[in-house]
Enzyme design. Structure first.
Site, PDB file in Angstrom:
ATOM      1  N   GLU A  31       1.174 136.295  95.246  1.00 53.38           N
ATOM      2  CA  GLU A  31       0.976 137.537  94.506  1.00 53.38           C
ATOM      3  C   GLU A  31       0.634 137.232  93.049  1.00 53.38           C
ATOM      4  OE1 GLU A  31       4.177 140.300  95.110  1.00 53.38           O
ATOM      5  OE2 GLU A  31       3.963 141.096  93.096  1.00 53.38           O
ATOM      6  N   CYS A  76       8.508 129.129  80.989  1.00 47.43           N
ATOM      7  CA  CYS A  76       8.215 130.488  81.411  1.00 47.43           C
ATOM      8  C   CYS A  76       9.308 130.973  82.345  1.00 47.43           C
ATOM      9  CB  CYS A  76       6.862 130.550  82.108  1.00 47.43           C
ATOM     10  SG  CYS A  76       6.800 129.619  83.609  1.00 47.43           S
ATOM     11  N   ARG A  94       0.193 145.742  97.171  1.00 49.21           N
ATOM     12  CA  ARG A  94      -0.018 144.974  95.926  1.00 49.21           C
ATOM     13  C   ARG A  94      -1.503 144.873  95.554  1.00 49.21           C
ATOM     14  NH1 ARG A  94       4.064 146.449  96.560  1.00 49.21           N
ATOM     15  NH2 ARG A  94       6.014 145.367  96.869  1.00 49.21           N
TER      16      ARG A  94
HETATM   17  C1  LIG Z   1      11.424 138.250  87.794  1.00 49.57           C
HETATM   18  C2  LIG Z   1      10.243 139.011  88.367  1.00 49.57           C
HETATM   19  C3  LIG Z   1      10.477 140.019  89.308  1.00 49.57           C
HETATM   20  C4  LIG Z   1       9.401 140.727  89.848  1.00 49.57           C
HETATM   21  N1  LIG Z   1       9.650 141.684  90.783  1.00 49.57           N
HETATM   22  C5  LIG Z   1       8.606 142.361  91.323  1.00 49.57           C
HETATM   23  C6  LIG Z   1       8.831 143.355  92.351  1.00 49.57           C
HETATM   24  O1  LIG Z   1       9.957 143.638  92.740  1.00 49.57           O
HETATM   25  N2  LIG Z   1       7.737 144.008  92.847  1.00 49.57           N
HETATM   26  C7  LIG Z   1       6.460 143.749  92.431  1.00 49.57           C
HETATM   27  O2  LIG Z   1       5.513 144.390  92.902  1.00 49.57           O
HETATM   28  N3  LIG Z   1       6.224 142.804  91.468  1.00 49.57           N
HETATM   29  C8  LIG Z   1       7.259 142.111  90.928  1.00 49.57           C
HETATM   30  N4  LIG Z   1       7.015 141.149  89.981  1.00 49.57           N
HETATM   31  C9  LIG Z   1       5.604 140.869  89.562  1.00 49.57           C
HETATM   32  C10 LIG Z   1       5.171 141.636  88.272  1.00 49.57           C
HETATM   33  O3  LIG Z   1       6.280 141.980  87.462  1.00 49.57           O
HETATM   34  C11 LIG Z   1       4.396 142.909  88.619  1.00 49.57           C
HETATM   35  O4  LIG Z   1       3.204 142.576  89.300  1.00 49.57           O
HETATM   36  C12 LIG Z   1       4.058 143.746  87.372  1.00 49.57           C
HETATM   37  O5  LIG Z   1       3.563 145.001  87.791  1.00 49.57           O
HETATM   38  C13 LIG Z   1       3.026 143.082  86.447  1.00 49.57           C
HETATM   39  O6  LIG Z   1       2.988 143.838  85.223  1.00 49.57           O
HETATM   40  P1  LIG Z   1       2.518 143.182  83.845  1.00 49.57           P
HETATM   41  O7  LIG Z   1       2.380 144.289  82.871  1.00 49.57           O
HETATM   42  O8  LIG Z   1       3.412 142.051  83.458  1.00 49.57           O
HETATM   43  O9  LIG Z   1       1.104 142.635  84.271  1.00 49.57           O
HETATM   44  P2  LIG Z   1       0.424 141.272  83.783  1.00 49.57           P
HETATM   45  O10 LIG Z   1       1.097 140.130  84.487  1.00 49.57           O
HETATM   46  O11 LIG Z   1       0.338 141.249  82.316  1.00 49.57           O
HETATM   47  O12 LIG Z   1      -1.029 141.470  84.407  1.00 49.57           O
HETATM   48  C14 LIG Z   1      -1.229 141.447  85.809  1.00 49.57           C
HETATM   49  C15 LIG Z   1      -2.689 141.832  86.087  1.00 49.57           C
HETATM   50  O13 LIG Z   1      -2.851 143.194  85.716  1.00 49.57           O
HETATM   51  C16 LIG Z   1      -3.916 143.305  84.773  1.00 49.57           C
HETATM   52  N5  LIG Z   1      -3.526 144.348  83.812  1.00 49.57           N
HETATM   53  C17 LIG Z   1      -2.323 144.478  83.186  1.00 49.57           C
HETATM   54  N6  LIG Z   1      -2.339 145.552  82.384  1.00 49.57           N
HETATM   55  C18 LIG Z   1      -3.568 146.102  82.480  1.00 49.57           C
HETATM   56  C19 LIG Z   1      -4.203 147.238  81.881  1.00 49.57           C
HETATM   57  N7  LIG Z   1      -3.584 148.027  81.006  1.00 49.57           N
HETATM   58  N8  LIG Z   1      -5.490 147.490  82.213  1.00 49.57           N
HETATM   59  C20 LIG Z   1      -6.146 146.709  83.095  1.00 49.57           C
HETATM   60  N9  LIG Z   1      -5.599 145.635  83.696  1.00 49.57           N
HETATM   61  C21 LIG Z   1      -4.327 145.337  83.402  1.00 49.57           C
HETATM   62  C22 LIG Z   1      -4.005 141.946  84.097  1.00 49.57           C
HETATM   63  O14 LIG Z   1      -5.294 141.728  83.553  1.00 49.57           O
HETATM   64  C23 LIG Z   1      -3.688 141.021  85.256  1.00 49.57           C
HETATM   65  O15 LIG Z   1      -4.840 140.792  86.031  1.00 49.57           O
HETATM   66  C24 LIG Z   1       8.071 140.425  89.436  1.00 49.57           C
HETATM   67  C25 LIG Z   1       7.849 139.413  88.481  1.00 49.57           C
HETATM   68  C26 LIG Z   1       8.910 138.714  87.961  1.00 49.57           C
HETATM   69  C27 LIG Z   1       8.628 137.636  86.938  1.00 49.57           C
END
Ligand SMILES: Cc1cc2nc3c(=O)[nH]c(=O)nc-3n(C[C@H](O)[C@H](O)[C@H](O)COP(=O)(O)OP(=O)(O)OC[C@H]3O[C@@H](n4cnc5c(N)ncnc54)[C@H](O)[C@@H]3O)c2cc1C
Length: 264
Positions: A247, A176, A126
């Site tokens: 995380e 949320c 991660r």
């Molecule tokens: C119901 C649920 C289930 C989940 N299951 C998993 C799982 O199975 N495995 C797992 O690893 N995670 C899981 N997650 C966590 C999350 O979905 C992941 O970490 C996902 O990859 C985050 O993507 P996002 O686009 O929403 O990022 P955001 O939450 O929007 O951003 C996360 C970070 O990434 C940075 N970021 C985002 N996009 C960019 C970009 N284009 N350029 C530079 N920086 C950027 C942001 O600035 C921030 O610091 C889960 C979350 C939820 C709510």
């Protein structure tokens, strides 16, 4: 470019995908939040996909598995974007994003475009090098290299059916969605064994369905959520001597550290 404008004018800025790994403070964010909508997908050759960083990661996972390619089966259940997945090195079921990345295109705060090869980037559980890259403005696109597999689609179905992602329903009405809080899969077991399933602080609650998800059961403040996170960490440490590490990234409303709840 907007991030360059922010940089030149000493404005704090942050790019988000779906915000699925962010916990914003109720006080807001004293800067510019950029919602990523770079949503293209190009097929370069069989198994090689160049994808805009705002493309939905779960859609990409489903598309690749349906087309008979392996490596992103896990992505079918992850509610973020491609950029967020690369930044977090998202993973599940023994797979992670970094395993199938070929290269990543980024823009820096001074407006420079760069293509970075996977072999030059160090990812961990991660974690990605982008979390420590001070001059990163945005991940723009990611190129994935996947292998052919007849069984990818079936495997993805199995993950989606047995995975915990689907077990945590989004709350009805406002509030949320659930937040996956801790990095380790066994975190849920420790939290459950500490008797904390269903435990609440204000409107924030440890999910009764999967203890690694903390939900807004109604009217939760960011402070409730942070208090619950810290309380659970403390109680698990007292009971098992294990220090959980969240995380989810807490986005501080004022200071320059975006992830002040993490190691960054
Ligand atoms: C119901 C649920 C289930 C989940 N299951 C998993 C799982 O199975 N495995 C797992 O690893 N995670 C899981 N997650 C966590 C999350 O979905 C992941 O970490 C996902 O990859 C985050 O993507 P996002 O686009 O929403 O990022 P955001 O939450 O929007 O951003 C996360 C970070 O990434 C940075 N970021 C985002 N996009 C960019 C970009 N284009 N350029 C530079 N920086 C950027 C942001 O600035 C921030 O610091 C889960 C979350 C939820 C709510």
């Amino acid at each position: 470019m907007f991030t360059m404008y922010c940089h030149e004018n000493s404005l704090r800025s942050m790019i988000i995908g779906k915000g699925s790994n962010c916990l914003f403070d109720d006080l807001g964010f004293d800067g510019c939040v950029i919602l990523n909508q770079i949503g293209f997908l190009e097929r370069i050759e069989p198994g090689m996909f160049r994808v805009g960083s705002g493309f939905r990661f779960n859609h990409l996972g489903i598309l690749c598995s349906n087309e008979g390619f392996t490596g992103l089966e896990f992505a079918g259940g992850i509610p973020g974007t491609v950029g967020g997945a690369a930044y977090m090195n998202a993973g599940a079921n023994g797979q992670e994003t970094a395993d199938v990345i070929d290269s990543i295109e980024i823009v820096t705060t001074d407006g420079k475009f760069q293509i970075l090869n996977r072999t030059d980037l160090n990812f961990g559980y991660r974690t990605s090098p982008f979390q420590d890259m001070e001059d990163l403005a945005a991940i723009v696109a990611v190129t994935f290299q996947l292998k052919h597999s007849e069984s990818a689609r079936r495997r993805q179905q199995e993950y989606l059916e047995r995975g915990f992602q689907g077990q945590c329903p989004l709350p009805k009405g406002g509030g949320c969605g659930p937040r996956q809080i801790y990095k380790a899969y066994y975190a849920a077991e420790l939290i459950e064994r500490a008797g904390l399933k269903g435990h609440r602080v204000g409107g924030a609650m440890v999910s009764n369905i999967h203890a690694n998800f903390f939900i807004n059961s109604g009217g939760s403040t960011s402070e409730d959520m942070l208090e619950l996170i810290n309380l659970v960490k403390e109680m698990v440490y007292q009971k098992f001597g294990i220090q959980l590490k969240e995380e989810v990234l807490y986005v501080h409303p004022f200071c320059n550290s975006l992830n002040s709840n993490s190691d960054k």
